[in-house]
Design an enzyme around this catalytic site. Structure first.
Site, PDB file in Angstrom:
ATOM      1  N   VAL A   1     -31.468  50.480  65.281  1.00  0.00           N
ATOM      2  CA  VAL A   1     -30.605  51.829  64.816  1.00  0.00           C
ATOM      3  C   VAL A   1     -31.129  52.791  65.360  1.00  0.00           C
ATOM      4  O   VAL A   1     -32.395  52.765  65.585  1.00  0.00           O
ATOM      5  CB  VAL A   1     -30.330  51.836  63.231  1.00  0.00           C
ATOM      6  CG1 VAL A   1     -29.532  50.606  62.765  1.00  0.00           C
ATOM      7  CG2 VAL A   1     -31.553  51.975  62.558  1.00  0.00           C
ATOM      8  N   CYS A   2     -30.373  53.913  65.551  1.00  0.00           N
ATOM      9  CA  CYS A   2     -31.132  55.193  65.871  1.00  0.00           C
ATOM     10  C   CYS A   2     -30.125  56.098  65.361  1.00  0.00           C
ATOM     11  O   CYS A   2     -29.283  55.790  64.576  1.00  0.00           O
ATOM     12  CB  CYS A   2     -31.307  55.490  67.443  1.00  0.00           C
ATOM     13  SG  CYS A   2     -29.671  55.574  68.454  1.00  0.00           S
ATOM     14  N   ALA A   3     -30.098  57.343  65.989  1.00  0.00           N
ATOM     15  CA  ALA A   3     -29.263  58.297  65.186  1.00  0.00           C
ATOM     16  C   ALA A   3     -27.632  58.026  65.658  1.00  0.00           C
ATOM     17  O   ALA A   3     -26.621  58.242  64.949  1.00  0.00           O
ATOM     18  CB  ALA A   3     -29.400  59.740  65.865  1.00  0.00           C
TER      19      ALA A   3
ATOM     20  N   THR B   1     -27.157  55.915  62.487  1.00  0.00           N
ATOM     21  CA  THR B   1     -27.052  56.422  60.993  1.00  0.00           C
ATOM     22  C   THR B   1     -26.212  57.498  60.812  1.00  0.00           C
ATOM     23  O   THR B   1     -25.876  57.503  59.640  1.00  0.00           O
ATOM     24  CB  THR B   1     -28.748  56.966  60.718  1.00  0.00           C
ATOM     25  OG1 THR B   1     -29.040  57.901  62.029  1.00  0.00           O
ATOM     26  CG2 THR B   1     -29.469  55.824  60.900  1.00  0.00           C
TER      27      THR B   1
END
Length: 193
Positions: free
Chosen positions: A66-68, A94
């Site tokens: 995951v990342c932004a 996220t």
């Protein structure tokens, strides 16, 4: 052996969160601003260093990256796939997780260095450089306006290529780097899974 990353929707990830090994590839400052419950922070530029531990963990369970927004995690998934590590990428990152109303964990304030997201850091830096170029161009010499033009060109290039050179540079700043002890603890956690 190359495996292609699997996109995983927020609700799919939420229903399987307790069985997934979640790796957050954002900077430590971004991670501190809120991350998926149980996520381990391994910044994108440290993925190669953590490859043995990630491979070990992937042999025991499914890995969700995951990342932004999903762009950096997609890059990490591709890099891991090139090394034969099967992964899933959280669609929308996220941001989508939070928008769906799901909880984000935040570490205790004294443990963090920065809480600005990388996007916010890029916007601040780009805006500051544009203003600086314009002010210096008016007060000192018109050639300083080239600084503003250069930043504008960089932003257009960034949008067209879905890359961000400024983010790469900002990620190297001390407040965006994981402390060695913290990364070592994260890698030890992966080894134990």
């Amino acid at each position: 052996m190359t495996t292609s990353p699997t996109p995983l929707a927020v609700e799919q990830a939420r229903s399987r969160l307790d069985e997934l090994i979640v790796i957050d590839v954002r900077t430590p400052g971004e991670y501190a601003s809120g991350h998926l419950p149980g996520a381990l922070n391994i910044p994108l530029d440290r993925i190669r260093q953590a490859l043995p531990e990630i491979r070990h963990a992937a042999a025991r369970g499914d890995v969700l990256v995951v990342c932004a927004s999903g762009a950096r995690s997609q890059k990490a998934c591709v890099l891991l796939a090139e090394q034969g590590v099967s992964t899933a990428n959280l669609t929308g990152g996220t941001g989508a997780w939070a928008a769906a109303g799901h909880e984000l964990n935040r570490p205790v304030a004294c443990e963090t260095r920065s809480s600005w997201s990388m996007e916010r850091q890029v916007r601040f830096t780009a805006g500051t450089l544009v203003l600086l170029g314009l002010v210096l161009g008016l007060l000192v010499h018109p050639a300083f306006q080239l600084l503003s033009a250069g930043v504008a060109g960089g932003l257009v290039f960034s949008a067209l290529t879905n890359t961000c050179g400024m983010a790469v540079l900002l990620a190297k700043l001390p407040h965006n780097r994981p402390r060695a002890a913290r990364l070592d603890a994260t890698l030890e956690t992966l080894r134990s899974r």
